[in-house]
Write an enzyme that holds these catalytic residues in place. Structure first.
Site, PDB file in Angstrom:
ATOM      1  N   GLY A  44       0.788  -1.235   0.000  1.00 27.31           N
ATOM      2  CA  GLY A  44       0.000   0.000   0.000  1.00 27.31           C
ATOM      3  C   GLY A  44       0.812   1.273   0.000  1.00 27.31           C
ATOM      4  O   GLY A  44       0.275   2.347  -0.248  1.00 27.31           O
ATOM      5  N   HIS A 447     -32.859  16.876  -7.184  1.00 29.10           N
ATOM      6  CA  HIS A 447     -33.131  17.989  -6.271  1.00 29.10           C
ATOM      7  C   HIS A 447     -33.770  17.457  -4.993  1.00 29.10           C
ATOM      8  O   HIS A 447     -34.658  16.602  -5.064  1.00 29.10           O
ATOM      9  CB  HIS A 447     -34.090  18.984  -6.950  1.00 29.10           C
ATOM     10  CG  HIS A 447     -34.477  20.130  -6.069  1.00 29.10           C
ATOM     11  ND1 HIS A 447     -33.635  21.191  -5.843  1.00 29.10           N
ATOM     12  CD2 HIS A 447     -35.619  20.389  -5.369  1.00 29.10           C
ATOM     13  CE1 HIS A 447     -34.242  22.062  -5.050  1.00 29.10           C
ATOM     14  NE2 HIS A 447     -35.461  21.586  -4.744  1.00 29.10           N
TER      15      HIS A 447
END
Length: 468
Positions: A44, A447
């Site tokens: 990593g 929305h």
């Protein structure tokens, strides 16, 4: 010396960070015999172990802590939070452990060998690994250098555990300092400064330049600084740090104006040095394949290639020093090795500052467009006029869209606001397809959402923004 495999690898990647492990996995997916050299005990790289991931874990936890302390009462939620720093650090490490184990699983799934130890080039087609089982030299048709970067030191400033620290040290402080001085007003300094301010530290940011976040659109940088100042962060811009001294009371910093002037002393319990990062190329044996870093330590490349059978990706070469850029490099580079087409458009690599609010951008800034003599139009929409932001009491910031004055093609998008890092991806997609501001403006958005602010900014390019 241990015995190396008799059959050569198709590719060996030196470095197991976001660039390296993604390159290794893609190589395995394409049927290449691949190995990845990593000297840490876990895969990593900096990002997963001591960078992106642990910092985001602390940013998330500290944001919730501050919200519980400051904002919950106004929402009708009465609580009395108490900081448990040890548990906060433990959950951070638990998350990191899960991610690194996930990479190990993907290596096994895609038949990638993890060569544990420190790797170096040993002439064309050869990689030597010094590991726990001795020194082994492996044969390979291709080598990908993905060794990443390391913190840039500051002359006159010596690191001391728990007192003068780099980003790694700032992720694991044993207690909350009463005062923290951050040297550098870039992404890393502002993110980690935000973590410790939320947890109770008095934070002062010292920056050599007369502005914060170099590379960010200056309009957004000024607004960003105002927001952080309102939150309690103090800034000393245009200020040079010439030295530090650890004393009984903490750390003394000698500072002076960047453009000359009288020196003074600042004191903090802890000092974080976050002035940037530099490519990590030490001890790689580059000379054995005729490769020399440039004056800044980067390895210049021709479509990721630096010599016959030698390739380079991520922070160690040019382009944005970002984990997701390294990931894109990785895939493109391996696909080129496999005989496919591979390309990365660095103009479409987004940047994000994971503070609250977040700051995110992609493409050109207004300053860059002006310097290049490109005529453009700008549309801007404040989150104070966005319905969802109003309801959530998250009204700081704005979205801004920059488009070519003649063609309307989007040239840059800049967002300062809640979840900006999530919203910037929409801009990347539109720009990747050469989209215009009108394309974005005429795309229906749900929305109420924060993303409507980006659409409204696009509408503003042609002057038909509609207030919430």
């Amino acid at each position: 010396m241990a015995d190396a495999p008799t059959a050569p690898y198709d590719v060996i990647i030196i470095g197991g960070g976001p660039g390296g492990y993604n390159a290794a996995i893609r190589a395995g997916q394409l049927g290449l015999r691949a190995a990845c050299v990593e000297m840490r005990e876990t895969l990593g790289g900096t990002c997963l172990n001591v960078g992106c991931m642990p910092s985001k874990a602390l940013l998330h936890a500290s944001e919730l802590y501050e919200a519980a302390s400051r904002d919950f009462a106004g929402l009708g939620i009465d609580v009395s939070p108490r900081l448990n720093l040890a548990q906060m650090m433990a959950q951070k490490q638990e998350s990191v452990n899960g991610l690194t184990k996930g990479i190990e699983f993907l290596f096994k799934k895609n038949k990638v060998d993890w060569l544990k130890g420190r790797g170096r080039l040993d002439g064309p087609g050869r990689v030597t690994v010094e590991g726990p089982d001795g020194t082994v030299t492996y044969e390979t048709r291709n080598v990908v250098i993905a060794t990443g970067s390391e913190p840039t030191p500051l002359p006159g400033v010596a690191f001391e555990d728990g007192k003068v620290v780099d980003s790694t040290g700032a992720l694991s402080l044993a207690s909350v300092p009463k005062s923290l001085v951050v040297i550098g007003a870039g992404i890393i300094g502002l993110e980690l400064g935000s973590v410790w301010r939320r947890l109770g530290a008095e934070v002062t940011v010292v920056e050599y330049l007369d502005r914060i976040t170099p590379g960010m659109d200056s309009d957004m940088a000024k607004a960003f600084q105002r927001v952080l100042t309102k939150q309690g962060v103090k800034f000393r811009l245009g200020t040079k740090v010439t030295g530090t001294r650890v004393v009984k009371a903490g750390v003394e910093l000698t500072v002076e104006p960047s453009k000359g002037g009288e020196a003074e002393v600042l004191t903090g319990d802890v000092v974080l040095v976050a002035i940037g990062r530099k490519p990590f190329t030490e001890g790689l044996g580059l000379e054995t394949v005729g490769v020399t870093p440039d004056a800044r330590g980067f390895l210049a490349n021709d479509h990721f290639k630096v010599a016959d059978g030698v390739w380079v990706i991520g922070d160690v070469t040019h382009g944005p020093m970002l984990a997701h850029k390294a990931e894109e490099d990785a895939v493109a580079c391996i696909e080129r090795i496999a005989g496919k087409a591979g390309h990365v458009d660095y103009n479409l690599v987004p940047s994000v500052v994971y503070t609250f609010p977040e700051a995110a951008w992609v493409g050109k800034t207004e300053e860059e467009l002006k310097a290049a003599g490109i005529a453009y139009k700008a549309g801007k929409f404040p989150f104070s006029a966005n319905s969802r932001a109003k309801i959530n009491h998250e009204t700081e910031g704005f979205a801004k869209v920059l488009a070519d004055a003649a063609t309307d093609r989007i040239l840059g998008v800049h967002i300062l606001g809640p979840q900006a890092g999530e919203m910037i991806g929409e801009a990347c997609v539109v720009m990747a397809f050469g989209g215009a501001s009108e394309d974005l403006a005429r795309t229906c958005h749900p929305h109420p959402t924060r993303s409507e602010a980006v659409r409204q900014a696009a509408m503003g390019v042609e002057g038909w923004t509609m207030q919430a």
